[in-house]
Design a protein around this motif. Structure first.
Motif, PDB file in Angstrom:
ATOM      1  N   GLU A  19       0.837  -1.194   0.000  1.00 37.92           N
ATOM      2  CA  GLU A  19       0.000   0.000   0.000  1.00 37.92           C
ATOM      3  C   GLU A  19       0.875   1.247   0.000  1.00 37.92           C
ATOM      4  OE1 GLU A  19      -3.219  -0.131  -0.179  1.00 37.92           O
ATOM      5  OE2 GLU A  19      -3.679  -2.208   0.424  1.00 37.92           O
ATOM      6  N   ALA A  20       0.312   2.344  -0.475  1.00 39.70           N
ATOM      7  CA  ALA A  20       0.994   3.633  -0.354  1.00 39.70           C
ATOM      8  C   ALA A  20       0.990   4.044   1.115  1.00 39.70           C
ATOM      9  CB  ALA A  20       0.288   4.680  -1.198  1.00 39.70           C
ATOM     10  N   LEU A  68       1.171 -20.700   8.904  1.00 40.56           N
ATOM     11  CA  LEU A  68       0.842 -19.469   8.186  1.00 40.56           C
ATOM     12  C   LEU A  68      -0.439 -18.847   8.737  1.00 40.56           C
ATOM     13  CD1 LEU A  68       1.518 -20.563   4.498  1.00 40.56           C
ATOM     14  CD2 LEU A  68       2.436 -18.459   5.522  1.00 40.56           C
ATOM     15  N   ILE A  69      -0.468 -17.515   8.746  1.00 40.23           N
ATOM     16  CA  ILE A  69      -1.700 -16.768   8.912  1.00 40.23           C
ATOM     17  C   ILE A  69      -1.939 -16.003   7.619  1.00 40.23           C
ATOM     18  CG2 ILE A  69      -2.800 -14.803  10.045  1.00 40.23           C
ATOM     19  CD1 ILE A  69      -1.577 -15.655  12.663  1.00 40.23           C
ATOM     20  N   PHE A  70      -3.097 -16.234   7.011  1.00 38.20           N
ATOM     21  CA  PHE A  70      -3.511 -15.446   5.865  1.00 38.20           C
ATOM     22  C   PHE A  70      -4.356 -14.305   6.406  1.00 38.20           C
ATOM     23  CE2 PHE A  70      -2.298 -19.459   4.125  1.00 38.20           C
ATOM     24  CZ  PHE A  70      -1.694 -19.127   2.915  1.00 38.20           C
ATOM     25  N   SER A  71      -3.828 -13.099   6.335  1.00 39.92           N
ATOM     26  CA  SER A  71      -4.390 -11.969   7.065  1.00 39.92           C
ATOM     27  C   SER A  71      -5.553 -11.323   6.326  1.00 39.92           C
ATOM     28  CB  SER A  71      -3.298 -10.919   7.299  1.00 39.92           C
ATOM     29  OG  SER A  71      -2.879 -10.355   6.061  1.00 39.92           O
ATOM     30  N   GLY A  72      -6.238 -10.427   7.036  1.00 35.43           N
ATOM     31  CA  GLY A  72      -7.319  -9.658   6.443  1.00 35.43           C
ATOM     32  C   GLY A  72      -6.785  -8.619   5.470  1.00 35.43           C
ATOM     33  N   GLY A  73      -7.703  -7.994   4.758  1.00 34.32           N
ATOM     34  CA  GLY A  73      -7.286  -6.984   3.785  1.00 34.32           C
ATOM     35  C   GLY A  73      -8.400  -6.673   2.812  1.00 34.32           C
ATOM     36  N   GLY A  74      -8.019  -6.162   1.644  1.00 31.57           N
ATOM     37  CA  GLY A  74      -8.977  -5.719   0.645  1.00 31.57           C
ATOM     38  C   GLY A  74      -9.732  -6.863  -0.015  1.00 31.57           C
ATOM     39  N   LEU A 126       1.015  -4.260   7.479  1.00 37.76           N
ATOM     40  CA  LEU A 126       0.285  -5.253   8.243  1.00 37.76           C
ATOM     41  C   LEU A 126      -0.015  -4.669   9.611  1.00 37.76           C
ATOM     42  CD1 LEU A 126      -0.569  -8.372   8.270  1.00 37.76           C
ATOM     43  CD2 LEU A 126       1.475  -8.664   9.692  1.00 37.76           C
ATOM     44  N   PRO A 127      -1.253  -4.752  10.104  1.00 37.18           N
ATOM     45  CA  PRO A 127      -1.518  -4.282  11.465  1.00 37.18           C
ATOM     46  C   PRO A 127      -0.629  -5.007  12.482  1.00 37.18           C
ATOM     47  CG  PRO A 127      -3.569  -4.611  10.291  1.00 37.18           C
ATOM     48  CD  PRO A 127      -2.488  -5.171   9.414  1.00 37.18           C
ATOM     49  N   VAL A 128      -0.096  -4.257  13.418  1.00 35.00           N
ATOM     50  CA  VAL A 128       0.846  -4.824  14.383  1.00 35.00           C
ATOM     51  C   VAL A 128       0.180  -5.840  15.308  1.00 35.00           C
ATOM     52  CG1 VAL A 128       0.529  -3.078  16.179  1.00 35.00           C
ATOM     53  CG2 VAL A 128       2.778  -4.175  15.896  1.00 35.00           C
ATOM     54  N   ALA A 129      -1.153  -5.852  15.358  1.00 34.65           N
ATOM     55  CA  ALA A 129      -1.857  -6.804  16.225  1.00 34.65           C
ATOM     56  C   ALA A 129      -1.507  -8.247  15.882  1.00 34.65           C
ATOM     57  CB  ALA A 129      -3.368  -6.597  16.114  1.00 34.65           C
TER      58      ALA A 129
END
Length: 239
Positions: free
Chosen positions: A20-21, A70-76, A34-37
């Protein structure tokens, strides 16, 4: 994390991330975000987080060999053409580089029986690679915004969980969860089981049948104060 104490040979858990920009100091550049959480949740569970940005497919065999989970994280939102639909007016802009990479990484993790937890977008990606489809905008189906009170904010709601599922054995037959999504599973993909539902019957969690630990949840356990699901992934990866 400074001061963290790990046991012998903590597992390496990769976390997918986006491009992302971003702005910092005097710079405005494309960045891996990536959110630090996610990092903090894995460190609390005594795992070593490894950031996995979208990359070339040649990196995937190396990741599968060296990572323990692996964690496939949230996003768009996922590009709707990948499940045979035209974009809804509320569907976000496509991220073809992330879709291509994460779909290939998911397939490789499944083939290798590598433990994984797919969160939000990650759960939707799991469903799509198994030939499932998505509801592109939940308010069209359920009315209201219970699953996403407002963009960029999480809401709390209750989910019912199958007690005999892997998820149920970890969390019990219900849980209060934090979620913020406007899309969800419509047609369930092949080889997947529905294991949790919201009160409005929207699918909230799925599991990959026959896999060592292949769990997808529509909510965000990394943001909550209940560590059990991420601890279960780490325990499986350690084992």
């Amino acid at each position: 994390m400074a001061g963290a104490t790990y046991g012998a040979v903590p597992p390496l858990i990769g976390i997918t991330s986006g491009l992302e920009a971003a702005r910092w100091a005097d710079w405005v550049r494309e960045a891996v975000l990536l959110p630090v959480a996610y990092q903090r949740a894995l460190e609390r569970a005594r795992a070593v987080p490894v950031l996995v940005p979208p990359s070339v497919r040649a990196t995937i065999p190396v990741l599968i060999e060296r990572l323990d989970g692996l964690i496939f994280s949230g996003g768009g939102d996922i590009e709707p053409s990948r499940y045979g639909e035209e974009p809804h007016e509320q569907t976000g802009p496509p991220q073809p580089h992330r879709d291509r990479f994460e779909f290939a990484l998911l397939r490789a993790a499944i083939d290798a029986d590598l433990p994984f937890l797919a969160i939000g977008r990650g759960m939707q990606a799991l469903n799509v690679i198994r030939e499932g489809s998505l509801i592109q905008h939940l308010p069209d189906v359920v009315g209201g915004h219970a699953h996403q009170p407002s963009p960029g904010r999480f809401g709390r709601h209750r989910v019912q969980i199958s007690a005999t599922s892997m998820l149920g054995k970890t969390l019990g037959d219900h849980a209060e969860v934090m979620s913020g999504h406007h899309q969800a599973v419509r047609r369930l993909g092949k080889g997947l089981s529905t294991v949790a539902w919201a009160d409005d019957q929207i699918i909230e969690a799925i599991e990959l049948q026959g896999h060592r630990f292949g769990v997808g949840v529509q909510w965000h356990p990394e943001e909550a104060d209940d560590p059990r699901l991420i601890e279960a992934l780490v325990a499986e990866a350690r084992g």
